[in-house]
Scaffold this motif. Sequence first.
Motif, PDB file in Angstrom:
ATOM      1  N   ILE A 102       8.118  56.514  16.027  1.00 45.58           N
ATOM      2  CA  ILE A 102       7.455  57.065  14.941  1.00 45.58           C
ATOM      3  C   ILE A 102       6.731  55.964  14.170  1.00 45.58           C
ATOM      4  CG2 ILE A 102       7.799  58.341  12.692  1.00 45.58           C
ATOM      5  CD1 ILE A 102      10.450  59.413  13.924  1.00 45.58           C
ATOM      6  N   VAL A 116       1.642  65.265  11.640  1.00 50.79           N
ATOM      7  CA  VAL A 116       1.871  64.472  12.775  1.00 50.79           C
ATOM      8  C   VAL A 116       1.021  64.687  14.158  1.00 50.79           C
ATOM      9  CG1 VAL A 116       3.686  63.677  14.268  1.00 50.79           C
ATOM     10  CG2 VAL A 116       4.290  64.731  11.928  1.00 50.79           C
ATOM     11  N   TYR A 145      12.363  66.153  10.949  1.00 51.04           N
ATOM     12  CA  TYR A 145      11.635  65.890  11.955  1.00 51.04           C
ATOM     13  C   TYR A 145      12.487  65.539  13.155  1.00 51.04           C
ATOM     14  CZ  TYR A 145       7.354  65.066  15.025  1.00 51.04           C
ATOM     15  OH  TYR A 145       6.826  65.030  15.777  1.00 51.04           O
ATOM     16  N   LEU A 203       2.162  59.509  11.804  1.00 48.54           N
ATOM     17  CA  LEU A 203       2.247  60.427  10.560  1.00 48.54           C
ATOM     18  C   LEU A 203       0.976  59.881   9.942  1.00 48.54           C
ATOM     19  CD1 LEU A 203       5.090  60.635  11.487  1.00 48.54           C
ATOM     20  CD2 LEU A 203       5.818  60.352   9.176  1.00 48.54           C
ATOM     21  N   ILE A 263      10.971  63.278   7.441  1.00 42.73           N
ATOM     22  CA  ILE A 263      11.257  62.590   8.662  1.00 42.73           C
ATOM     23  C   ILE A 263      12.455  62.729   9.276  1.00 42.73           C
ATOM     24  CG2 ILE A 263      11.063  60.463   9.881  1.00 42.73           C
ATOM     25  CD1 ILE A 263       9.074  59.347   7.732  1.00 42.73           C
ATOM     26  N   ALA A 307       6.283  70.179  14.211  1.00 44.70           N
ATOM     27  CA  ALA A 307       5.577  69.184  13.527  1.00 44.70           C
ATOM     28  C   ALA A 307       4.694  69.923  12.630  1.00 44.70           C
ATOM     29  CB  ALA A 307       4.986  68.245  14.456  1.00 44.70           C
ATOM     30  N   HIS A 365       4.776  59.379  17.446  1.00 42.15           N
ATOM     31  CA  HIS A 365       4.741  60.245  16.481  1.00 42.15           C
ATOM     32  C   HIS A 365       3.949  59.745  15.470  1.00 42.15           C
ATOM     33  CE1 HIS A 365       7.593  63.239  18.808  1.00 42.15           C
ATOM     34  NE2 HIS A 365       7.680  61.818  19.239  1.00 42.15           N
ATOM     35  N   ALA A 421       0.490  68.618  18.638  1.00 36.04           N
ATOM     36  CA  ALA A 421       1.887  68.379  18.180  1.00 36.04           C
ATOM     37  C   ALA A 421       2.800  69.457  18.422  1.00 36.04           C
ATOM     38  CB  ALA A 421       1.773  67.948  16.645  1.00 36.04           C
TER      39      ALA A 421
END
Length: 295
Positions: free
Chosen positions: A47, A37, A102, A76, A99, A27, A74, A23
């Motif tokens: 995401i 992440v 991010y 999570l 988020i 992240a 990405h 990442a």
Amino acid sequence: MPRTLIKSIATIAASLTLAYAVAPAAAATTAHPAFKVDVSGKGAPIILIPGLASAGEVWNGTVAHYCGAKNQCHVLTVAGFAGVPAVAGPLLPAVEQQISDYISANKLDHPVVIGHSLGGFIGMKLAADHPDQVGRLVIVDTLPALAAVQMPSITAAQMKEMAAGMRARMEAQDVEAYRAGQQKTLASMISKQEDIDRALGWGKLSDRPTVINAMTEMMSDDMRQDISRIKAPTLVLGSWIAYKDYGTKPMFEQMYKAQYQQLAGVKVELADNARHFIMYDDPTWMYDRIDNFLK
């Protein structure tokens, strides 16, 4: 809607509580403590947010299907779930805001956001509160107001009271009862034993107070009006087959569409062969719907 169906759905909603490349620097857990992440692939960003007590690994098949030369995923895992350290304070607002941060920090251009269950609820809140950040939204088997399944006219005060009662019952369970509840609930949500066992493993690694708090937060919230602020084209994928003893597919479709009626242009589809974890039970069906949605 028959009382048996209403009671069943309400019980199912409450029982949800029991259930790549390196990442980039932005992240790092220190920058976004409400989640970790994992990033893989290149190209347009996607995401993926897992559900209650689930690891990002629940999306492994989805990552394999979408991420590579054309898309960057990405994935999570939320704090307190599946071994990720818990954080203090209300979880859902923290995850949503981080988020958003991010997305900004990594300059993600209108990412596709895909969320399952609690993750779908977080994606819904993100798209409503930060409508200019989300490109497209895919919600996998969740509703804007779980508490309203039992009583569509429920007030905010009644919703909080219901959630508080649910919290008290969960906190009163001993460890053995809690684990037995997890096993029973996941068996109703997933078809294959190996997938049930995987989800049980994540549940054992999850922080119990975080799981209870997160579900209480979601059960206390009503997004039925707030979703009108969502600008992103939205696809809702639901399931009903596990609950066929309590109602027909059209009845479940009516319930989903009623809860999402304030979201302009929303597309709702229900799987015939998948339980709550659609990405496990019928991934081909799920990919086909998402593929067509993203065209």
